[in-house]
Design a protein around this motif. Sequence first.
Motif, PDB file in Angstrom:
ATOM      1  N   MET A 171       0.813  -1.215   0.000  1.00 24.46           N
ATOM      2  CA  MET A 171       0.000   0.000   0.000  1.00 24.46           C
ATOM      3  C   MET A 171       0.849   1.268   0.000  1.00 24.46           C
ATOM      4  N   ARG A 172       2.040   1.198   0.588  1.00 23.60           N
ATOM      5  CA  ARG A 172       2.925   2.375   0.601  1.00 23.60           C
ATOM      6  C   ARG A 172       3.334   2.787  -0.806  1.00 23.60           C
ATOM      7  N   THR A 173       3.350   1.870  -1.728  1.00 23.79           N
ATOM      8  CA  THR A 173       3.797   2.200  -3.081  1.00 23.79           C
ATOM      9  C   THR A 173       2.733   2.915  -3.899  1.00 23.79           C
ATOM     10  N   ILE A 174       1.504   2.939  -3.415  1.00 25.00           N
ATOM     11  CA  ILE A 174       0.427   3.577  -4.169  1.00 25.00           C
ATOM     12  C   ILE A 174       0.391   5.072  -3.851  1.00 25.00           C
ATOM     13  N   PRO A 175       0.616   5.933  -4.830  1.00 28.42           N
ATOM     14  CA  PRO A 175       0.624   7.374  -4.585  1.00 28.42           C
ATOM     15  C   PRO A 175      -0.684   7.855  -3.956  1.00 28.42           C
ATOM     16  N   GLY A 176      -0.555   8.681  -2.932  1.00 25.76           N
ATOM     17  CA  GLY A 176      -1.735   9.286  -2.312  1.00 25.76           C
ATOM     18  C   GLY A 176      -2.462   8.421  -1.319  1.00 25.76           C
ATOM     19  N   MET A 177      -1.981   7.206  -1.063  1.00 22.63           N
ATOM     20  CA  MET A 177      -2.652   6.310  -0.119  1.00 22.63           C
ATOM     21  C   MET A 177      -2.216   6.623   1.306  1.00 22.63           C
ATOM     22  N   THR A 178      -3.170   6.895   2.175  1.00 21.53           N
ATOM     23  CA  THR A 178      -2.900   7.095   3.594  1.00 21.53           C
ATOM     24  C   THR A 178      -2.991   5.748   4.295  1.00 21.53           C
ATOM     25  N   ILE A 179      -2.026   5.452   5.176  1.00 19.17           N
ATOM     26  CA  ILE A 179      -1.980   4.158   5.859  1.00 19.17           C
ATOM     27  C   ILE A 179      -1.957   4.380   7.365  1.00 19.17           C
ATOM     28  N   VAL A 180      -2.914   3.760   8.056  1.00 18.79           N
ATOM     29  CA  VAL A 180      -3.007   3.895   9.503  1.00 18.79           C
ATOM     30  C   VAL A 180      -3.064   2.513  10.149  1.00 18.79           C
ATOM     31  N   VAL A 181      -2.242   2.327  11.181  1.00 16.17           N
ATOM     32  CA  VAL A 181      -2.209   1.062  11.925  1.00 16.17           C
ATOM     33  C   VAL A 181      -2.485   1.389  13.391  1.00 16.17           C
TER      34      VAL A 181
ATOM     35  N   THR B  44       0.327   6.413  12.102  1.00 19.26           N
ATOM     36  CA  THR B  44       0.230   6.718  10.671  1.00 19.26           C
ATOM     37  C   THR B  44       1.565   6.388  10.009  1.00 19.26           C
ATOM     38  N   ILE B  45       1.546   5.395   9.147  1.00 23.53           N
ATOM     39  CA  ILE B  45       2.763   4.984   8.452  1.00 23.53           C
ATOM     40  C   ILE B  45       2.999   5.870   7.233  1.00 23.53           C
ATOM     41  N   LYS B  46       1.925   6.317   6.631  1.00 24.50           N
ATOM     42  CA  LYS B  46       2.024   7.208   5.476  1.00 24.50           C
ATOM     43  C   LYS B  46       0.858   8.179   5.529  1.00 24.50           C
ATOM     44  N   PRO B  47       1.107   9.483   5.643  1.00 23.85           N
ATOM     45  CA  PRO B  47       2.425  10.119   5.717  1.00 23.85           C
ATOM     46  C   PRO B  47       3.062   9.954   7.099  1.00 23.85           C
ATOM     47  N   LEU B  48       4.356   9.689   7.106  1.00 21.87           N
ATOM     48  CA  LEU B  48       5.103   9.486   8.343  1.00 21.87           C
ATOM     49  C   LEU B  48       5.381  10.830   9.021  1.00 21.87           C
ATOM     50  N   ASP B  49       5.387  10.819  10.338  1.00 19.59           N
ATOM     51  CA  ASP B  49       5.705  12.027  11.106  1.00 19.59           C
ATOM     52  C   ASP B  49       7.225  12.212  11.110  1.00 19.59           C
ATOM     53  N   ARG B  50       7.736  12.846  10.085  1.00 22.40           N
ATOM     54  CA  ARG B  50       9.177  13.016   9.917  1.00 22.40           C
ATOM     55  C   ARG B  50       9.761  13.912  11.007  1.00 22.40           C
TER      56      ARG B  50
ATOM     57  N   PRO C 140      -8.052   8.073  -0.674  1.00 19.09           N
ATOM     58  CA  PRO C 140      -7.986   6.654  -0.326  1.00 19.09           C
ATOM     59  C   PRO C 140      -7.234   6.394   0.980  1.00 19.09           C
ATOM     60  N   PHE C 141      -7.777   5.469   1.768  1.00 17.63           N
ATOM     61  CA  PHE C 141      -7.177   5.090   3.047  1.00 17.63           C
ATOM     62  C   PHE C 141      -7.012   3.582   3.121  1.00 17.63           C
ATOM     63  N   TYR C 142      -5.956   3.161   3.787  1.00 14.17           N
ATOM     64  CA  TYR C 142      -5.769   1.753   4.137  1.00 14.17           C
ATOM     65  C   TYR C 142      -5.695   1.690   5.653  1.00 14.17           C
ATOM     66  N   LEU C 143      -6.705   1.086   6.264  1.00 14.39           N
ATOM     67  CA  LEU C 143      -6.795   0.964   7.712  1.00 14.39           C
ATOM     68  C   LEU C 143      -6.513  -0.485   8.085  1.00 14.39           C
ATOM     69  N   ARG C 144      -5.514  -0.710   8.934  1.00 13.54           N
ATOM     70  CA  ARG C 144      -5.062  -2.074   9.244  1.00 13.54           C
ATOM     71  C   ARG C 144      -5.503  -2.480  10.655  1.00 13.54           C
ATOM     72  N   PHE C 145      -6.318  -3.523  10.726  1.00 11.93           N
ATOM     73  CA  PHE C 145      -6.856  -3.987  11.992  1.00 11.93           C
ATOM     74  C   PHE C 145      -6.438  -5.429  12.274  1.00 11.93           C
ATOM     75  N   GLY C 146      -6.510  -5.808  13.556  1.00 15.60           N
ATOM     76  CA  GLY C 146      -6.067  -7.138  13.959  1.00 15.60           C
ATOM     77  C   GLY C 146      -7.180  -8.017  14.491  1.00 15.60           C
ATOM     78  N   ARG C 147      -6.896  -9.301  14.534  1.00 13.66           N
ATOM     79  CA  ARG C 147      -7.829 -10.290  15.060  1.00 13.66           C
ATOM     80  C   ARG C 147      -7.657 -10.476  16.569  1.00 13.66           C
ATOM     81  N   LEU C 148      -6.440 -10.324  17.049  1.00 14.38           N
ATOM     82  CA  LEU C 148      -6.125 -10.588  18.449  1.00 14.38           C
ATOM     83  C   LEU C 148      -6.580  -9.436  19.348  1.00 14.38           C
TER      84      LEU C 148
END
Length: 312
Positions: free
Chosen positions: A127-137, A225-231, A157-165
């Motif tokens: 997902m990081r390779t897709i331009p403009g995609m926001t990624i949150v874990v 937030t993995i993308k954009p990263l807090d540089r 566009p957003f990619y939200l990553r959730f867990g089972r545990l």
Amino acid sequence: MRKIATRDSYGNALVALGREHENLVVLDADLAAATKTGMFKKVFPDRHIDCGIAESNMMGIAAGLATTGKVPFASTFAMFAAGRAFEQVRNSIGYPHLNVKIGATHAGISVGEDGASHQCNEDIALMRTIPGMTIVVPADDIEAREAVRAAYETDGPFYLRFGRLAVPVINDRPDYHFELGKGSVVREGTDLALIACGLELGEALQAAARLEEDGISARVINMHTIKPLDRDLLIRSAADCGRVVTVEEHSIIGGLGSAVAETLAEEYPAKLLRIGIRDRFGESGPAAELLHKYQLDAEGIYRQIRAWVSEL
């Protein structure tokens, strides 16, 4: 400490937002019970679309709905959302920069007994390779709910990553504030900056407590937030501490560790240790045992950092 799986948080957040916004729709790929979007379906059956076991088609439908003013949340396992449907996410959602939110559950090795075929440790990299995609874990229930709301309120566009545990609720405090693209310091320290995301934040905090007993002061940072990263936070912490450690329930290739390494190489070179899945597939087993075997629990993090510090 109270524990809840962030996939449950996702389902609850969708219901809450659905009551506020009639343009929110939810799509699923025959996994409503597992992704917890069944909660939304029960309350808003007319705004839930089961696309069947056809994840790529689901992404296309979500893209179409976004062009009509709807805000679609397309939901399935991370392996299918980022892996199987990558082309459709890239071309139908990313390329036209449509307002589609991807809710990817069952990410990482903590999927457990489902084994390597379902333990997606590569999704953030894709997902990081897709331009403009926001990624949150998100790290816990509170953060997951806030992330879903922020995704709805932010165009694109957003990619939200959730867990089972089920994981501990860490952010249940009055001063907690979620902001996209902004990490937060959850424990102060001076000897190294320990940067974590998702369920690894809780493990990192426990590891930091053990390191403190050994005279090593670890600053723990929640980098949700993995993308954009807090540089800015990353560079400031690297300058303050001199050493940086990343911890993620993902491959060290292409995920949080890579994002941090790229930024440090460009902006502020510093000693870096990346803790995560090291270029291998997972295996079937209880989630807690897998986290221990792959050294992603508090003990494993502690031991890896102790060995690394002793070598410097």
